[in-house]
Design an enzyme around this catalytic site. Structure first.
Site, PDB file in Angstrom:
ATOM      1  N   LYS B  77       0.866  -1.182   0.000  1.00 38.40           N
ATOM      2  CA  LYS B  77       0.000   0.000   0.000  1.00 38.40           C
ATOM      3  C   LYS B  77       0.903   1.234   0.000  1.00 38.40           C
ATOM      4  CE  LYS B  77      -3.850   1.815   2.806  1.00 38.40           C
ATOM      5  NZ  LYS B  77      -4.730   1.478   3.964  1.00 38.40           N
ATOM      6  N   SER B 155      -9.400   1.284   2.931  1.00 38.11           N
ATOM      7  CA  SER B 155      -8.530   2.119   2.126  1.00 38.11           C
ATOM      8  C   SER B 155      -7.392   1.353   1.435  1.00 38.11           C
ATOM      9  CB  SER B 155      -7.925   3.233   2.992  1.00 38.11           C
ATOM     10  OG  SER B 155      -7.075   2.687   3.994  1.00 38.11           O
ATOM     11  N   SER B 179      -9.807  -1.046   7.025  1.00 34.31           N
ATOM     12  CA  SER B 179      -9.121  -0.834   5.744  1.00 34.31           C
ATOM     13  C   SER B 179      -8.421  -2.052   5.164  1.00 34.31           C
ATOM     14  CB  SER B 179      -8.118   0.315   5.871  1.00 34.31           C
ATOM     15  OG  SER B 179      -8.802   1.533   5.937  1.00 34.31           O
TER      16      SER B 179
END
Lengths: 68, 460
Positions: B77, B155, B179
């Site tokens: 990420k 996310s 997330s």
């Protein structure tokens, strides 16, 4: 304090912290709603019963380096 | 080959059916073509990847085996710092940001022989500014590979989409509140949220210092365990990282005799397919354990979570918010939503932390009787790309488990458990006691060995 007056006061505090004041009507309305929501959530937290012995969930520790 | 698990890829490497360089080139190609079409990629780290691949190839050929991740390409990420490549935090104001050092988790993966192939897309600033729709990323809305009209979740959006589309061997995501589990649900992958403190946060963007966790997103629960084994451990650079040693699978992993609790309050307002798949999952799990209904203790979980996350977010991003640079973010609602966090009084934050202590104790008293609590990971399949979340959820069915378990820092794993409307996956979540990742991993591995939903993949 009357909630509207409280919202106005918080709104003004936010405006004072910004480099540029918010003037847009829709944005101001969103902000007012956000503040109103927060006041509700804060009230929920305030209404949860706690005792003086209920401590925050963090532990501070004093710092000392390895140096003598 | 590209949809194989870490174990399968590792086996192919050791049988010399492929090489680290071949795997790396294959995944770089898929990232650049397949994953990009889902808006899952921020930056390909090609030069680094090929260098790490050559090293892995040399080491494996010489008989030096670093373990299961040796020679396996992965993505992170884009809130995880990496040398020589930008770390954008998913947000336009930071798109050219660079760091001098790799994050600790990247060091750990490098030591395990992993090959970093990409920085993956995410919701801007990990969603901390209060986004309300999927467009909240400077790389555009990330789509689930199962249906391009539907959102990947967030996310850790790109991590979910890249794993699901067979564009990486595995990925690292992060979770403050939902997330990792949300994109695991929407993309039909296995995602593990470790106990708070299990994995060092050094070099990862701070949204909420007391709630941020890094964890693996993979094509099987077993893979999640293998990755956690590589990235867990104390780091003196993160004072909240814990001293407990961790290894996977540990001694004699359980395969049956589990004690499961079903959190009944999380079964309201489910989509029909989500309910049917959850009930079918319970039937499967009855073969390997006991199941009983449980109730979550009464606490204002969501309010506590919001007070903590938003207070810490406001401190971490005060300058961005007050300067007006927050208006560079893609989601217009985030130009205003974070402002209210600037005025949360310290006593409200501290009150939330006082209630948090009671929540942790109370949930542990519940969990001591169970190996895992079971819930649907989400009451609904992925939302349509163009739809706001409030319109999709209609104020229903968002449950309390995400807030409760994240406030308490508890581990959880989401695994696919069937298909729902619009050809989208549904997911089952196992939540465990703090520091007991191996128990929920054992349960999830046992579930996957009986069902094989994790072996399904989209056609892309």
């Amino acid at each position: 304090m009357d909630e509207n007056r409280q919202i106005d006061a918080i709104l003004e505090t936010i405006q004072a912290s910004l480099d540029t004041r918010i003037e847009d009507t829709e944005e101001l309305e969103r902000l007012r709603k956000g503040i109103e929501g927060w006041l509700g959530r804060a009230a929920t937290l305030r209404n949860y019963p706690l005792t003086n012995a209920d401590e925050p969930d963090f532990v501070f520790s004093a710092y000392r380096s390895e140096a003598e | 080959m590209h949809y194989q698990t870490i174990t399968q890829l590792g086996s192919a490497l050791r049988k010399k059916e492929t090489t680290p360089t071949e795997l790396t080139r294959m995944y770089l190609e898929r990232l650049d073509t397949v994953a990009r079409q889902f808006n899952a990629v921020v930056t390909l780290t090609e030069e680094r990847a090929l260098r790490e691949a050559r090293l892995a190839e040399t080491e494996l050929a010489a008989g030096y085996d670093r373990g299961p991740l040796h020679g396996i390409p992965y993505g992170v990420k884009d809130l995880i710092a990496t040398q020589n490549y930008p770390t954008s935090w998913g947000a336009a104001p930071y798109r050219d940001q660079t760091f001098a050092e790799d994050a600790h988790v990247v060091h750990k993966l490098q030591a395990a022989g992993g090959i970093m192939v990409a920085k993956l897309a995410m919701i801007e600033l990990a969603g901390g500014m209060g986004y309300e729709q999927p467009e909240a990323s400077f790389t555009g809305p990330c789509k689930t590979p199962w249906n391009e009209e539907a959102w990947s979740g967030g996310s850790s959006s790109g991590s979910g989409a890249a794993v699901a589309s067979g564009s990486v061997g595995f990925a690292i995501g992060s979770e403050t509140q939902g997330s990792i589990l949300s994109p695991s649900n929407n993309c039909g992958v296995s995602g593990l949220r470790p106990t708070y403190g299990r994995v060092s946060r050094r070099g990862a963007m701070a949204l909420s210092w007391t709630m941020d966790k890094l964890g693996p997103m993979c094509r099987s629960a077993e893979d999640c365990g293998l990755v956690l084994d590589a990235i867990a451990g104390h780091d003196s650079g993160d004072r909240t990282s814990i001293q407990h040693a961790y290894s996977y699978p540990g001694s004699a992993p359980k395969t049956n005799g589990f004690r499961f609790g079903v959190v009944e309050s999380e079964l309201e307002d489910l989509q029909p397919e989500v309910r049917a798949n959850f009930e079918q999952s319970l039937k499967e799990l009855e073969n390997i354990g006991t199941i009983e209904a449980v109730a979550l203790p009464e606490f204002p979980y969501r309010e506590v979570a919001e007070a903590i996350i938003r207070s810490e977010m406001a401190a971490a991003f005060e300058e961005l918010i007050t300067s007006g640079d927050v208006r560079q973010l893609a989601a217009v609602e985030t130009h205003i939503n974070p402002l209210t966090a600037l005025t949360i009084p310290a006593h409200v934050y501290l009150r939330a932390l006082r209630i948090r202590r009671l929540i942790c104790k109370s949930l542990d008293e519940l969990l001591v009787h169970y190996d895992a609590l079971l819930t649907p990971t989400s009451p609904r399949v992925a939302s349509p790309i163009g739809m706001r979340f409030d319109a999709y959820y209609e104020g229903k069915g968002r449950g309390q488990m995400s807030a409760a378990t994240n406030v308490a820092g508890l581990p959880g794993i989401a695994v696919p458990n069937g298909m729902g409307e619009r050809g989208l996956p549904t997911s089952l979540c196992f939540t465990g006691r703090a520091f007991n990742e191996n128990m929920i991993l054992s349960a999830a591995v046992a579930y996957q060995s009986r069902t094989g939903w994790n072996q399904q993949h989209p056609d892309c």
